[in-house]
Design a protein around this motif. Sequence first.
Motif, PDB file in Angstrom:
ATOM      1  N   ASN A  97       0.834  -1.210   0.000  1.00  0.00           N
ATOM      2  CA  ASN A  97       0.000   0.000   0.000  1.00  0.00           C
ATOM      3  C   ASN A  97       0.871   1.264   0.000  1.00  0.00           C
ATOM      4  N   SER A  98       2.038   1.189   0.633  1.00  0.00           N
ATOM      5  CA  SER A  98       2.955   2.340   0.629  1.00  0.00           C
ATOM      6  C   SER A  98       3.461   2.634  -0.779  1.00  0.00           C
ATOM      7  N   THR A  99       3.633   1.582  -1.587  1.00  0.00           N
ATOM      8  CA  THR A  99       4.111   1.751  -2.965  1.00  0.00           C
ATOM      9  C   THR A  99       3.093   2.541  -3.783  1.00  0.00           C
ATOM     10  N   LEU A 100       1.859   2.081  -3.728  1.00  0.00           N
ATOM     11  CA  LEU A 100       0.800   2.718  -4.521  1.00  0.00           C
ATOM     12  C   LEU A 100       0.599   4.168  -4.067  1.00  0.00           C
ATOM     13  N   ALA A 101       0.563   4.366  -2.751  1.00  0.00           N
ATOM     14  CA  ALA A 101       0.344   5.722  -2.238  1.00  0.00           C
ATOM     15  C   ALA A 101       1.488   6.643  -2.659  1.00  0.00           C
ATOM     16  N   GLY A 102       2.717   6.154  -2.609  1.00  0.00           N
ATOM     17  CA  GLY A 102       3.876   6.962  -3.006  1.00  0.00           C
ATOM     18  C   GLY A 102       3.766   7.370  -4.464  1.00  0.00           C
ATOM     19  N   ALA A 103       3.365   6.430  -5.314  1.00  0.00           N
ATOM     20  CA  ALA A 103       3.269   6.710  -6.751  1.00  0.00           C
ATOM     21  C   ALA A 103       2.166   7.731  -7.026  1.00  0.00           C
ATOM     22  N   VAL A 104       1.022   7.533  -6.413  1.00  0.00           N
ATOM     23  CA  VAL A 104      -0.112   8.423  -6.686  1.00  0.00           C
ATOM     24  C   VAL A 104       0.181   9.831  -6.149  1.00  0.00           C
ATOM     25  N   ALA A 105       0.732   9.914  -4.936  1.00  0.00           N
ATOM     26  CA  ALA A 105       1.050  11.235  -4.369  1.00  0.00           C
ATOM     27  C   ALA A 105       1.999  11.990  -5.296  1.00  0.00           C
ATOM     28  N   ALA A 106       2.990  11.276  -5.842  1.00  0.00           N
ATOM     29  CA  ALA A 106       4.002  11.936  -6.680  1.00  0.00           C
ATOM     30  C   ALA A 106       3.421  12.389  -8.024  1.00  0.00           C
ATOM     31  N   VAL A 107       2.684  11.513  -8.712  1.00  0.00           N
ATOM     32  CA  VAL A 107       2.180  11.926 -10.039  1.00  0.00           C
ATOM     33  C   VAL A 107       1.171  13.065  -9.909  1.00  0.00           C
ATOM     34  N   LYS A 108       0.419  13.074  -8.824  1.00  0.00           N
ATOM     35  CA  LYS A 108      -0.553  14.161  -8.620  1.00  0.00           C
ATOM     36  C   LYS A 108       0.141  15.516  -8.520  1.00  0.00           C
ATOM     37  N   GLN A 109       1.387  15.485  -8.011  1.00  0.00           N
ATOM     38  CA  GLN A 109       2.120  16.764  -7.884  1.00  0.00           C
ATOM     39  C   GLN A 109       3.142  16.928  -9.006  1.00  0.00           C
ATOM     40  N   HIS A 110       3.032  16.096 -10.034  1.00  0.00           N
ATOM     41  CA  HIS A 110       3.900  16.173 -11.219  1.00  0.00           C
ATOM     42  C   HIS A 110       5.370  15.922 -10.922  1.00  0.00           C
ATOM     43  N   ARG A 112       8.358  13.073 -11.112  1.00  0.00           N
ATOM     44  CA  ARG A 112       8.587  11.849 -11.875  1.00  0.00           C
ATOM     45  C   ARG A 112       8.727  10.669 -10.912  1.00  0.00           C
ATOM     46  N   VAL A 113       8.078   9.556 -11.299  1.00  0.00           N
ATOM     47  CA  VAL A 113       8.060   8.370 -10.432  1.00  0.00           C
ATOM     48  C   VAL A 113       8.789   7.218 -11.114  1.00  0.00           C
ATOM     49  N   ALA A 114       9.673   6.570 -10.375  1.00  0.00           N
ATOM     50  CA  ALA A 114      10.300   5.338 -10.855  1.00  0.00           C
ATOM     51  C   ALA A 114       9.838   4.192  -9.958  1.00  0.00           C
ATOM     52  N   HIS A 115       9.469   3.088 -10.585  1.00  0.00           N
ATOM     53  CA  HIS A 115       8.998   1.919  -9.815  1.00  0.00           C
ATOM     54  C   HIS A 115      10.038   0.808  -9.869  1.00  0.00           C
ATOM     55  N   LEU A 116      10.580   0.522  -8.703  1.00  0.00           N
ATOM     56  CA  LEU A 116      11.557  -0.563  -8.591  1.00  0.00           C
ATOM     57  C   LEU A 116      10.809  -1.874  -8.383  1.00  0.00           C
ATOM     58  N   GLU A 117      11.199  -2.889  -9.102  1.00  0.00           N
ATOM     59  CA  GLU A 117      10.545  -4.204  -9.108  1.00  0.00           C
ATOM     60  C   GLU A 117       9.250  -4.119  -9.922  1.00  0.00           C
TER      61      GLU A 117
END
Length: 359
Positions: A97-110, A112-117
Motif C-alpha cells: 500500500n505504501s508503494t501505490l500511495a507513493g506513486a499516486v502522491a508523486a504523479v498528482k504533484q507532477h 517523476r516516479v520510478a517503480h523498482l521491481e
Amino acid sequence: MKVLSVVGARPQLVKLAPIAAAFAETDHTHVIVHTGQHYDADLSDVFFSGLGIPDPDVHLGVGSGSHGVQTGAVLAALDPVLELERPDWVLVYGDTNSTLAGAVAAVKQHYRVAHLEAGLRSFNRRMPEEHNRVLTDHAADLLLAPTEEAMRHLAAEGLAGRSVLVGDVMVDVCLRVRDDVRADRHPRPELPEGIDPNAPYLLATLHRAENTDDAARLGALIEALAALPVPVALLAHPRLVARAEHFGLKLRLGALYPGRPLGYAGMIAAVLGSAGVVTDSGGLQKEAYLLGRPCVTLRPETEWVETLDGDWNRLIPDPWTLGAEWPAAATRPAPSTGRGEPYGDGQAARRVVDVLRGS
Ligand code: UD1
C-alpha cells in the motif's frame, strides 16, 4: 540529482539497503521517507540497523488500517513532504500500500516516479499486491524491471517504452549477506524454541492475507505444517499471530515451532541452516532459490516463475489435498539441476542509480 525513496514495509527495507548504499557512493542526494506501514521493531528497526541503512529523513507514522485508510493516510501525509523536498525522482518499491500511495502522491504533484521491481504479475486480482503493482506500473514514468519475464509483462501492457531491465536488487543484498554469514560475521539466528539448529529443520513463514484471513484455510495450513516429519521453524509475522489468536488457533502444534521474525542476516543464516523452505512470501522464495534450498510455496501462483525451473520451487496452495505426497514434497532434497542467473548479477542497485541519472 535528488531522489526520494518511499518505503514502509519489511521487504521494501531490504530493497532499500543496496539502493541507499549505491547512492552513498555518489554525490546525489537520497532522501528516505518511511511511511510507518510497518512499525514493530522486528519488522522495521532491525532492518535499518542490521543492513546499515541510514535513518529515515522523514517518518510519516501511518501504521496499520484497512487498505483505504492506510493508503489514504500515506497519500495525505506525503503531500507536504514532496512540496518541501521537490525531488527529481520519487522511487517506490515493490507492491505494498505504501508503494501505490507513493506513486499516486508523486504523479498528482507532477514529480517523476520510478517503480523498482516493476512488471511482476501474479494475474490474481484477489491479491492486494496485484492491484498495487499494476496501478503503480501504469502511473510511473520509469519502470525498473528485475527480470526478462517482468519486461515481457510490461511490454504486453503497452509499457515497453518506459521499461528498463536492471536486475533484482534483492540479489545484491542477499549474496553480500550470505558471504558475511558464511564468514561468521553475524551472530547465530535466534530460531524458535524447540528447533535444534544442528538437526534438519524446515523454515516456514505465512503472512499473505489469502492464507491468514480465513479461519478454515489458516487452520488447515497450520495442521499441514504440524503434520510434517521434521521440525518446522515458523517465523511468525504479527499478522499471522493476530489472526491465529483471533480464530483461537494454536501455532505450537505437532512439528510446528513458532518464533519471532528474524532480521535479514538472521533470515539468511536460517535459510542456509535449513533443509528447505515452506512459505507464501515472494522474497523468501527467491532467497531459497539464490541460496540453493528447495522451496514449497503455499500459493496457486508465483510472480517469481524462474524459481519453478528445475523443481527448486513447487506451488502447493492446498497441501491437505496431496495426502502422502505432501510430506514428500516439503522434505524433498535439493534438486541437482543448476540455477542460472535469472535475477541478475548482484549489481542492480548501481544500475538503478545510473538509469535514474540518465533518464
Ligand atoms: C504488507 C504488504 C505485503 C507484504 C508484507 C510484508 C500490503 C497490502 N501488503 O502486508 O505485500 O508482503 O507487508 O510483510 O501492503 N502488524 C503489526 N505490526 C507491524 C505491522 C503490521 O502488528 O509493524 C499487523 C497488524 O495487525 C496489521 C497487520 O499486521 O493490521 C497487517 O499489516 P499490513 O501493513 O496491513 O500488511 P502486511 O500483512 O504486513
